[in-house]
Design a protein around this motif. Structure first.
Motif, PDB file in Angstrom:
ATOM      1  N   PHE A 156       0.402   6.781 -12.552  1.00 40.05           N
ATOM      2  CA  PHE A 156       0.472   8.217 -12.229  1.00 40.05           C
ATOM      3  C   PHE A 156       1.796   8.693 -12.806  1.00 40.05           C
ATOM      4  CE2 PHE A 156      -1.872   6.340  -8.582  1.00 40.05           C
ATOM      5  CZ  PHE A 156      -3.085   6.992  -8.752  1.00 40.05           C
ATOM      6  N   LEU A 207       4.857   6.425 -12.513  1.00 34.09           N
ATOM      7  CA  LEU A 207       4.659   5.401 -11.480  1.00 34.09           C
ATOM      8  C   LEU A 207       3.442   4.518 -11.828  1.00 34.09           C
ATOM      9  CD1 LEU A 207       5.301   4.621  -8.308  1.00 34.09           C
ATOM     10  CD2 LEU A 207       3.119   5.789  -7.985  1.00 34.09           C
ATOM     11  N   ALA A 255       1.016   2.324 -10.209  1.00 33.65           N
ATOM     12  CA  ALA A 255       0.562   1.979  -8.852  1.00 33.65           C
ATOM     13  C   ALA A 255      -0.162   0.639  -8.843  1.00 33.65           C
ATOM     14  CB  ALA A 255      -0.349   3.075  -8.318  1.00 33.65           C
ATOM     15  N   PRO A 298       1.568  -4.912   1.490  1.00 34.50           N
ATOM     16  CA  PRO A 298       2.298  -3.924   2.289  1.00 34.50           C
ATOM     17  C   PRO A 298       1.857  -2.493   1.964  1.00 34.50           C
ATOM     18  CG  PRO A 298       3.792  -5.422   1.115  1.00 34.50           C
ATOM     19  CD  PRO A 298       2.419  -5.676   0.580  1.00 34.50           C
ATOM     20  N   GLY A 304       1.599   0.986   0.432  1.00 34.97           N
ATOM     21  CA  GLY A 304       1.986   1.471  -0.896  1.00 34.97           C
ATOM     22  C   GLY A 304       1.871   0.425  -1.990  1.00 34.97           C
ATOM     23  N   GLY A 363      -0.727  -0.519  -3.557  1.00 32.39           N
ATOM     24  CA  GLY A 363      -1.692  -0.146  -4.594  1.00 32.39           C
ATOM     25  C   GLY A 363      -3.126  -0.539  -4.270  1.00 32.39           C
ATOM     26  N   THR A 369      -5.518   0.814  -2.191  1.00 29.06           N
ATOM     27  CA  THR A 369      -6.517   1.895  -2.253  1.00 29.06           C
ATOM     28  C   THR A 369      -6.663   2.408  -3.681  1.00 29.06           C
ATOM     29  OG1 THR A 369      -6.144   2.502   0.049  1.00 29.06           O
ATOM     30  CG2 THR A 369      -7.088   4.187  -1.350  1.00 29.06           C
ATOM     31  N   GLN A 373     -10.583   4.896   3.981  1.00 24.01           N
ATOM     32  CA  GLN A 373      -9.571   4.646   5.011  1.00 24.01           C
ATOM     33  C   GLN A 373      -9.725   5.644   6.162  1.00 24.01           C
ATOM     34  OE1 GLN A 373      -6.068   4.017   2.732  1.00 24.01           O
ATOM     35  NE2 GLN A 373      -4.760   3.908   4.508  1.00 24.01           N
ATOM     36  N   GLU A 426      -9.874  -0.625   5.078  1.00 22.27           N
ATOM     37  CA  GLU A 426      -9.340  -0.672   6.444  1.00 22.27           C
ATOM     38  C   GLU A 426     -10.409  -0.373   7.507  1.00 22.27           C
ATOM     39  OE1 GLU A 426      -5.488   0.887   7.184  1.00 22.27           O
ATOM     40  OE2 GLU A 426      -4.855   0.688   5.102  1.00 22.27           O
TER      41      GLU A 426
HETATM   42  N1  LIG Z   1      -3.121  10.315  -6.790  1.00 25.89           N
HETATM   43  C1  LIG Z   1      -1.899   9.807  -6.804  1.00 25.89           C
HETATM   44  N2  LIG Z   1      -0.905  10.395  -7.481  1.00 25.89           N
HETATM   45  C2  LIG Z   1       0.337   9.885  -7.522  1.00 25.89           C
HETATM   46  N3  LIG Z   1       0.708   8.744  -6.892  1.00 25.89           N
HETATM   47  C3  LIG Z   1      -0.239   8.111  -6.186  1.00 25.89           C
HETATM   48  C4  LIG Z   1      -1.585   8.589  -6.096  1.00 25.89           C
HETATM   49  N4  LIG Z   1      -2.300   7.741  -5.314  1.00 25.89           N
HETATM   50  C5  LIG Z   1      -1.453   6.768  -4.937  1.00 25.89           C
HETATM   51  N5  LIG Z   1      -0.220   6.993  -5.462  1.00 25.89           N
HETATM   52  C6  LIG Z   1       0.948   6.130  -5.286  1.00 25.89           C
HETATM   53  O1  LIG Z   1       0.568   4.823  -5.685  1.00 25.89           O
HETATM   54  C7  LIG Z   1       1.180   3.843  -4.857  1.00 25.89           C
HETATM   55  C8  LIG Z   1       0.113   2.975  -4.231  1.00 25.89           C
HETATM   56  O2  LIG Z   1      -0.563   3.719  -3.222  1.00 25.89           O
HETATM   57  P1  LIG Z   1      -1.867   3.177  -2.479  1.00 25.89           P
HETATM   58  O3  LIG Z   1      -2.309   4.253  -1.557  1.00 25.89           O
HETATM   59  O4  LIG Z   1      -2.829   2.674  -3.474  1.00 25.89           O
HETATM   60  O5  LIG Z   1      -1.257   1.960  -1.645  1.00 25.89           O
HETATM   61  P2  LIG Z   1      -1.938   1.111  -0.500  1.00 25.89           P
HETATM   62  O6  LIG Z   1      -1.608  -0.308  -0.783  1.00 25.89           O
HETATM   63  O7  LIG Z   1      -3.368   1.459  -0.388  1.00 25.89           O
HETATM   64  O8  LIG Z   1      -1.130   1.593   0.782  1.00 25.89           O
HETATM   65  P3  LIG Z   1      -1.571   1.703   2.339  1.00 25.89           P
HETATM   66  O9  LIG Z   1      -1.695   0.306   2.831  1.00 25.89           O
HETATM   67  O10 LIG Z   1      -0.433   2.440   2.960  1.00 25.89           O
HETATM   68  O11 LIG Z   1      -2.860   2.466   2.366  1.00 25.89           O
HETATM   69  C9  LIG Z   1       2.022   4.599  -3.836  1.00 25.89           C
HETATM   70  O12 LIG Z   1       3.340   4.655  -4.326  1.00 25.89           O
HETATM   71  C10 LIG Z   1       1.385   5.981  -3.832  1.00 25.89           C
HETATM   72  O13 LIG Z   1       2.329   6.970  -3.477  1.00 25.89           O
END
Ligand SMILES: Nc1ncnc2c1ncn2[C@@H]1O[C@H](COP(=O)(O)OP(=O)(O)OP(=O)(O)O)[C@@H](O)[C@H]1O
Length: 294
Positions: A22, A25, A27, A46, A48, A50, A52, A93, A185
């Motif tokens: 993104f 970033l 992810a 943990p 964030g 990645g 989801t 989720q 989840e």
């Molecule tokens: N559409 C988006 N645009 C910009 N950044 C994004 C987007 N979706 C996710 N991110 C970023 O990507 C990273 C991974 O997020 P993600 O939601 O995939 O983590 P996660 O492992 O599922 O976390 P959680 O356990 O809290 O649900 C995070 O830094 C999030 O802020």
């Protein structure tokens, strides 16, 4: 734990080199993951990490910046409804039910990718439409029996207790007759009894021949349930293996510091164990991380 109804070992999902950026970033970075028929695979990491985002790349919500995703050998189309039609269903989720529709109607909505009758047939309400509608209702009721909500088929979704709403989401996903089910989840917000019931439900789904990939923060749930677990940390796959391997991996324990496993010992217990070990002149058998072995 195996299933009688499927051939173990056939690759159902094959994600190769999946990267999702993104802007600046990253992810998800270069993640490979396979799910075989008859398997329940866990994806942990943990907040964030990645997880989801990776699910979204598997289900056509995101088009990965790099990499490819195959389901039963075919590259998945970059549209979520086409991914569902191909045989990959998911839950989210956050609950996404139609709150003012009945339980049965919610499951019927999930069947639309499997209903051959088109718009004209539905509008004209000819015999084909009625036959298809009857078959869909029967199948939806079967699914409600399977998840234990048949007696609430006519209740409004919004009136179900939280745990049953989550079950209904799973039934709706199953209504598309998937070969692979992705659960994001599924036990979030559940009490221990509901969590245990969900565990049994996921085993039953696997026993029906549907492979499962599940994201969950509840480590006990994951390690009880999964044949294999992959750990994502900062977008990268850190470790993958069976539950015992992953639980004992020091990198995984380190990645979760500050976010201990449920039932993990507190600082005091750890200090006590360390003091006792130092005194007892122990051998290296007292492996770090043993305390998480259940
Ligand atoms: N559409 C988006 N645009 C910009 N950044 C994004 C987007 N979706 C996710 N991110 C970023 O990507 C990273 C991974 O997020 P993600 O939601 O995939 O983590 P996660 O492992 O599922 O976390 P959680 O356990 O809290 O649900 C995070 O830094 C999030 O802020």
């Amino acid at each position: 734990m195996t299933t009688d109804t499927t051939t173990l070992g056939t690759t159902v999902l094959d994600a190769r080199g999946v990267t999702m950026r993104f802007g600046g970033l990253t992810a998800v970075r270069n993640v490979d993951l396979t799910v075989n028929s008859g398997e329940i695979v866990g994806l942990i990491g943990p907040n964030g990490a990645g997880k989801t985002t990776f699910f979204n790349c598997l289900t056509g919500l995101y088009i990965p910046t790099e990499g490819e995703v195959r389901y039963k050998g075919n590259i998945l189309p970059p549209k979520s409804f086409k991914v569902t039609a191909a045989g990959v269903a998911r839950t989210f989720q956050n609950i996404r039910l139609f709150a003012n529709m009945t339980v049965l109607e919610n499951v019927l909505v999930g069947r639309h990718t499997r209903t051959k009758e088109g718009l004209w047939s539905a509008l004209l309400r000819g015999p084909g439409f009625h036959r298809a509608e009857k078959a869909s209702r029967e199948r939806a009721m079967e699914l409600l029996e399977f998840i234990g909500l048949a007696n609430k088929a006519e209740h409004l979704a919004r009136n179900l207790p939280y745990g049953e709403q989550r079950k209904l989401e799973i039934a709706r996903a199953l209504a598309s007759e998937p070969g692979l089910l992705l659960l994001d989840e599924p036990t979030a917000g559940m009490n221990p009894q509901e969590t245990r019931a969900t565990e049994e439900l996921v085993f039953a789904i696997r026993d029906k021949g549907i492979a499962v990939l599940v994201i969950e923060h509840d480590m006990r749930f994951i390690f009880n349930l999964c044949d294999r677990v992959a750990v994502l940390v900062q977008g990268e796959k850190l470790v993958e293996g069976d539950s015992a391997t992953v639980q004992g991996d020091e990198r995984v324990i380190a990645a979760y510091l500050g976010e201990p496993f449920e039932d993990a010992p507190g600082d005091e217990e750890i200090a006590e164990v360390q003091a006792a070990e130092a005194q007892a002149d122990t051998t290296t058998d007292a492996a770090p991380g043993k305390e998480n072995d259940r």
